[in-house]
Design an enzyme around this catalytic site. Structure first.
Site, PDB file in Angstrom:
ATOM      1  N   ARG A  18       0.824  -1.219   0.000  1.00  0.00           N
ATOM      2  CA  ARG A  18       0.000   0.000   0.000  1.00  0.00           C
ATOM      3  C   ARG A  18       0.855   1.264   0.000  1.00  0.00           C
ATOM      4  O   ARG A  18       0.580   2.205  -0.740  1.00  0.00           O
ATOM      5  CB  ARG A  18      -0.950   0.007   1.197  1.00  0.00           C
ATOM      6  CG  ARG A  18      -2.008  -1.088   1.126  1.00  0.00           C
ATOM      7  CD  ARG A  18      -2.841  -1.148   2.385  1.00  0.00           C
ATOM      8  NE  ARG A  18      -1.975  -1.422   3.529  1.00  0.00           N
ATOM      9  CZ  ARG A  18      -2.275  -1.130   4.788  1.00  0.00           C
ATOM     10  NH1 ARG A  18      -3.416  -0.541   5.085  1.00  0.00           N
ATOM     11  NH2 ARG A  18      -1.437  -1.420   5.766  1.00  0.00           N
ATOM     12  N   ASN A  23      -6.068  -2.983   2.291  1.00  0.00           N
ATOM     13  CA  ASN A  23      -5.994  -4.432   2.457  1.00  0.00           C
ATOM     14  C   ASN A  23      -7.401  -4.973   2.656  1.00  0.00           C
ATOM     15  O   ASN A  23      -8.240  -4.318   3.273  1.00  0.00           O
ATOM     16  CB  ASN A  23      -5.158  -4.798   3.687  1.00  0.00           C
ATOM     17  CG  ASN A  23      -3.674  -4.597   3.471  1.00  0.00           C
ATOM     18  OD1 ASN A  23      -3.191  -4.567   2.349  1.00  0.00           O
ATOM     19  ND2 ASN A  23      -2.939  -4.472   4.561  1.00  0.00           N
TER      20      ASN A  23
END
Length: 91
Positions: free
Chosen positions: A20, A38
């Site tokens: 990320r 996520n």
């Protein structure tokens, strides 16, 4: 080149490897807006919005990810742009 929006699901070893944060850095470098998060099943979900060639470049990056990631599959769904501003990590 117009503005496009891509909704991604990225599978493989993509959590706990800086995916990320790395995607956010790449998005800012490319000038792509959107978000990344996520999911409970171990995958990563992202929305990318911007000029088509820049979004395509970030999708290309997502197929590899950061050095510790092992991407096995990337699903892309094209959607109507919604005017995302900036690029953020959710969750």
């Amino acid at each position: 080149m117009g503005i496009v929006r891509a909704h991604l699901r990225i599978y493989g070893r993509v959590q706990g490897v800086g995916f990320r944060w790395s995607m956010q850095r790449e998005a800012k470098k490319l000038g792509v807006n959107g978000w990344v998060r996520n999911l409970p099943d171990g995958s990563v979900e992202a929305v990318l919005e911007g000029e088509e060639e820049r979004v395509e470049a970030l999708i290309g990056w997502a197929h590899q990810g950061p050095p510790l990631a092992r991407v096995t599959r990337v699903e892309v769904t094209w959607e109507e742009p919604k005017g995302e501003k900036g690029f953020r990590i959710i969750g």
